[in-house]
Structure formats: structure tokens, C-alpha cells
Design a protein around this motif. Structure first.
Motif, short mmCIF file in Angstrom:
data_model
loop_
_atom_site.label_atom_id
_atom_site.label_comp_id
_atom_site.label_asym_id
_atom_site.label_seq_id
_atom_site.Cartn_x
_atom_site.Cartn_y
_atom_site.Cartn_z
N SER A 115 0.85 -1.20 0.00
CA SER A 115 0.00 0.00 0.00
C SER A 115 0.88 1.24 0.00
O SER A 115 1.99 1.24 0.55
CB SER A 115 -0.90 0.02 1.24
OG SER A 115 -1.63 1.24 1.27
N LEU A 116 0.37 2.28 -0.62
CA LEU A 116 1.08 3.57 -0.63
C LEU A 116 0.50 4.49 0.45
O LEU A 116 0.86 5.65 0.53
CB LEU A 116 0.95 4.21 -2.01
CG LEU A 116 1.64 3.44 -3.15
CD1 LEU A 116 1.20 3.94 -4.52
CD2 LEU A 116 3.16 3.54 -3.00
N LYS A 117 -0.43 3.94 1.24
CA LYS A 117 -1.06 4.76 2.28
C LYS A 117 -0.59 4.29 3.65
O LYS A 117 -0.69 3.10 3.96
CB LYS A 117 -2.58 4.60 2.21
CG LYS A 117 -3.16 5.01 0.87
CD LYS A 117 -4.65 4.77 0.84
CE LYS A 117 -5.19 5.17 -0.53
NZ LYS A 117 -6.60 4.89 -0.69
N ASN A 118 -0.15 5.26 4.44
CA ASN A 118 0.35 4.97 5.78
C ASN A 118 -0.53 4.03 6.60
O ASN A 118 -0.08 2.99 7.08
CB ASN A 118 0.44 6.28 6.55
CG ASN A 118 1.88 6.70 6.72
OD1 ASN A 118 2.63 5.98 7.36
ND2 ASN A 118 2.26 7.81 6.14
N GLU A 119 -1.78 4.43 6.76
CA GLU A 119 -2.67 3.66 7.66
C GLU A 119 -2.94 2.27 7.13
O GLU A 119 -2.99 1.30 7.87
CB GLU A 119 -4.00 4.39 7.79
CG GLU A 119 -4.03 5.31 8.98
CD GLU A 119 -5.28 6.14 9.00
OE1 GLU A 119 -6.37 5.60 8.70
OE2 GLU A 119 -5.15 7.34 9.30
N ILE B 218 -2.22 -3.76 6.94
CA ILE B 218 -1.82 -4.98 6.22
C ILE B 218 -0.63 -5.65 6.91
O ILE B 218 -0.56 -6.87 7.03
CB ILE B 218 -1.46 -4.67 4.75
CG1 ILE B 218 -2.71 -4.19 4.00
CG2 ILE B 218 -0.86 -5.89 4.05
CD1 ILE B 218 -2.45 -3.71 2.58
N THR B 219 0.31 -4.83 7.39
CA THR B 219 1.58 -5.40 7.90
C THR B 219 1.63 -5.50 9.42
O THR B 219 2.59 -6.04 9.97
CB THR B 219 2.79 -4.53 7.47
OG1 THR B 219 2.67 -3.26 8.14
CG2 THR B 219 2.84 -4.32 5.98
N PHE C 213 5.37 2.51 7.28
CA PHE C 213 5.41 2.88 5.86
C PHE C 213 6.57 3.83 5.57
O PHE C 213 7.29 3.68 4.59
CB PHE C 213 4.09 3.53 5.43
CG PHE C 213 4.14 4.06 4.03
CD1 PHE C 213 3.95 3.22 2.95
CD2 PHE C 213 4.44 5.41 3.79
CE1 PHE C 213 4.04 3.70 1.65
CE2 PHE C 213 4.53 5.89 2.49
CZ PHE C 213 4.32 5.04 1.42
N ASP C 214 6.75 4.83 6.45
CA ASP C 214 7.77 5.85 6.18
C ASP C 214 9.18 5.24 6.09
O ASP C 214 9.96 5.60 5.21
CB ASP C 214 7.75 6.95 7.26
CG ASP C 214 6.50 7.80 7.13
OD1 ASP C 214 5.89 7.79 6.03
OD2 ASP C 214 6.11 8.45 8.11
N GLN C 215 9.47 4.32 7.02
CA GLN C 215 10.80 3.67 6.97
C GLN C 215 11.00 2.96 5.63
O GLN C 215 12.06 3.04 5.02
CB GLN C 215 10.96 2.61 8.07
CG GLN C 215 11.29 3.15 9.43
CD GLN C 215 10.03 3.26 10.26
OE1 GLN C 215 9.00 3.79 9.80
NE2 GLN C 215 10.08 2.76 11.47
N VAL C 216 9.95 2.23 5.20
CA VAL C 216 10.07 1.46 3.95
C VAL C 216 10.27 2.41 2.77
O VAL C 216 11.15 2.22 1.92
CB VAL C 216 8.83 0.57 3.74
CG1 VAL C 216 8.90 -0.14 2.40
CG2 VAL C 216 8.70 -0.44 4.87
#
Ligand code: SAM
Length: 332
Positions: free
Chosen positions: A126-130, A135-136, A141-144
Motif C-alpha cells: 500500500s502507498l497509504k500509511n494507515e 496490512i503489515t 510505511f515511512d521507513q520502507v
């Protein structure tokens, strides 16, 4: 003459070994290792680095030219960079690649590059933070994303972004991922959700095939086929949107399976060779290594694993079935 001396039935040249170097992970993806999993392989049963290197040297004698490090999350295993350096010195290996969730990539990318790795696969659903966090199981998300940017800055090429597409979970982002290839040189690859491991949450209702994905992407722009297959290439059908910097790949492990060109063996985190992701038939290399049964015995075991590689996973004919092991220990 065919490169290497490996040949499975059906003329498939087996030159690619995927190594799960750990079944541990720092994410808890809903379809792979959902929250609450505790039955990890005991540490003493995980293949030691020197055992993996020994096996790889033997596998090279049998024609293996490409190795992918995966897991679990390979970057969480202690001593990873030292191991990678040793692996890069194995004579006869043409390519080492890595599949990572990207969480630790920002700080490790330079070291990975120094060991000669040029191509990276990074998973991102996903390209969305939340939504990424949902999902994970982790708000990372930001680290990735920073890891992906760092890999790009360092010149890894290609950077493949693996997206497991699931109806009602992230299928509304298929167009966004496709548009990402317009501005970034990434190869975004959509992977069909596979019924691997007991906890994969696979349901026919959530399944979205690569054909459906293709149709959705066509609404973004004209797709042209990219074909430059060589012997070490993967199974993705590759496309490009007009004017795009990157590419789109479709991996239809179920609906459009690639068994006929499958060139892979896998080594599980606890040292078993598996010649098909979906078949629970395995060859116990670890015992042979630890009982000092000798290289000839291990070479013969590799031969047998190749000879017995199934012609097809038959998943659609026999109906999707779960295989016993988790993807993390087999090596996704
Ligand atoms: N931790 C690394 C990562 O996340 O890329 C490497 C291991 S992970 C098991 C490798 C790939 O397998 C990931 O791209 C993941 O999305 C994919 N995967 C895991 N379970 C899957 C499933 N049931 N169906 C399809 N892909 C799956």
C-alpha cells in the motif's frame, strides 16, 4: 551446450536458488505471518551461515548461477552483511539478489551494494500509511519508503516493488501503483495472492487475477509488452505504460502459472531443499550436512530434488490448497 549441468524434467534448466535465511520477520503481514504467530523454528535448527555457504558452493557445481536471499526478513538476521560478503565471493555465482520488506533498508542499502548486489525486490502492498499498518501490523510505511528512496539514490537497478493484490484490501490502489511507474524507474509487480502456509487468509472472494489487474491498469494508459527474457529472468509478464520511467510486471502464480519455465529450487530456513513452492516434498540437506555425510551425498540429493521437481503445481485443477509450511520458512 546448455549452461551448467542441471536439467530438470521438461527441459527446465535449474539455475536459480532462493534461500530463506530466517523465518523471523519485523512485520506481521496479514497473508504471511499474521500477529500471534509464535511457532518459529528453534535457533539451533536454522541453517548456520557457514552451512548455507557450503551448500551454495555445491549447488553452483550443479549449475546454480543466481541466488536470492529472502525469508522471513533477511535483513533482521544478525551478521547479514558479513554473510553477504562471503556469499559474494563464491566462485561461479553470477548474481545475488535480495527480497526485503525495506524496513531496515535505509541504513543497510550501502553495505548491500558494496557486496555487489545490484537488483532489489522490495515488498510494498500500500502507498497509504494507515493501510500499510493494517496490512503489515506495523506503522512503518515511512521507513520502507525512505529505504526505497535510498536504494534509488544508490543506483540499485532495477528496484522491483512487489505488491500482493487482494480484493477489498488494496485493489483500489492498483492504478496508483501503476501511475508510480510514470515518475519512478521502479518495476511494480503485482503478485496474485497465493494459498501458501496455514495462515495466509486466502479466500476465493478476495482473489484478484492478473487478467483483472491488467484490465484495471489499461484504464490508466496504453500498455505495451516488454520482452527481454534471459535464462536468469523471473516469471513476470512485463509491460510499460506509454512514457513511463518504470515497468509493470504481472505474476500470475495461480491463474497463469509459470511452472513450464520455472528454474528454481528453494532452501528452507531449516535446511530443506524444496523444488516447488506448492509441494511439501522436501530433501533434508541439513541432516546430511550436520552428520558429515559428505559432499557427494549432498550433490546427489540436489540431483534428486531436481529430478523430482513437479511439472506443475496443478493448483487450479486440484483446487487451491494450503501447503503446510509458512512462506517465511520456505522463502517467498
Ligand atoms: N520479508 C521479505 C519481504 O517482505 O519481501 C521477504 C520474504 S516475503 C515472504 C517474500 C514475498 O512473498 C513478499 O513479496 C510477500 O508479499 C510475498 N508473499 C508472502 N505470502 C504470500 C502469499 N500468501 N501470497 C503471495 N505472496 C506472498
Amino acid at each position: 551446450m546448455m549452461e551448467g549441468n542441471l536439467q530438470a524434467n521438461n527441459n527446465r534448466v535449474i539455475n536459480y536458488l532462493r534461500l530463506s535465511i530466517t523465518d523471523r520477520c519485523n512485520l506481521r503481514c496479514m497473508y504471511c505471518m499474521p500477529e500471534g504467530i509464535t511457532d518459529f523454528i528453534p535457533h539451533e535448527d536454522i541453517l548456520r551461515y557457514e552451512e548455507i555457504l557450503h551448500l551454495v558452493r555445491l549447488a553452483v557445481q550443479k549449475g546454480i548461477r543466481k541466488v536470492r536471499l529472502t525469508g522471513g526478513e533477511p535483513l533482521v538476521r544478525k551478521g547479514f552483511l558479513g554473510f553477504l560478503e562471503d556469499l559474494s565471493r563464491v566462485d561461479g555465482l553470477k548474481e545475488i539478489t535480495l527480497t526485503t520488506n525495506g524496513v531496515l533498508l535505509k541504513d543497510m542499502a550501502a553495505g548491500i551494494k558494496e557486496c555487489g548486489v545490484r537488483r532489489l525486490n522490495i515488498s510494498l502492498d500500500s502507498l497509504k500509511n494507515e493501510r500499510f499498518a493494517r496490512i503489515t501490523g506495523r506503522d512503518m510505511f515511512d521507513q520502507v519508503w525512505e529505504g526505497i528512496q535510498e536504494a534509488e539514490r544508490l543506483g540499485f537497478d532495477p528496484i522491483k516493488i512487489n505488491v500482493v493484490a487482494m480484493k477489498g484490501v488494496n485493489d483500489d490502489e492498483i492504478r496508483d501503483f501503476a501511475r508510480l511507474t510514470m515518475t519512478k524507474p521502479y518495476h511494480v509487480r503485482f503478485i496474485e495472492h497465493m494459498p501458501v502456509g496455514e495462515d495466509n487468509g486466502w479466500k476465493a472472494d478476495n482473489f484478484i487475477s492478473v487478467i483483472e489487474i491488467y484490465n484495471i491498469i489499461e484504464s490508466v494508459g496504453k500498455l505495451t509488452s516488454v520482452s527481454s527474457r534471459n535464462l536468469l529472468d523471473g516469471p513476470a509478464q512485463r509491460f510499460k505504460l506509454e512514457g513511463a520511467k518504470g515497468e509493470i510486471g504481472l505474476i500470475g502464480a495461480l491463474s497463469n502459472h509459470f511452472c513450464g519455465i520455472c528454474n528454481r529450487l528453494r532452501l528452507t530456513a531449516d535446511g530443506h531443499i524444496r523444488s516447488c513452492l506448492f509441494s511439501d516434498e522436501e530433501t533434508d540437506i541439513k541432516s546430511a550436512l550436520r552428520n558429515n555425510e559428505g559432499d557427494q551425498k549432498i550433490l546427489a540429493m540436489i540431483d534428486t530434488a531436481i529430478k523430482n521437481k513437479p511439472l506443475s503445481h496443478n493448483l487450479l485443477k486440484s483446487g487451491p490448497r494450503n501447503c503446510a509450511r509458512r512462506m517465511s520458512s520456505i522463502g517467498g
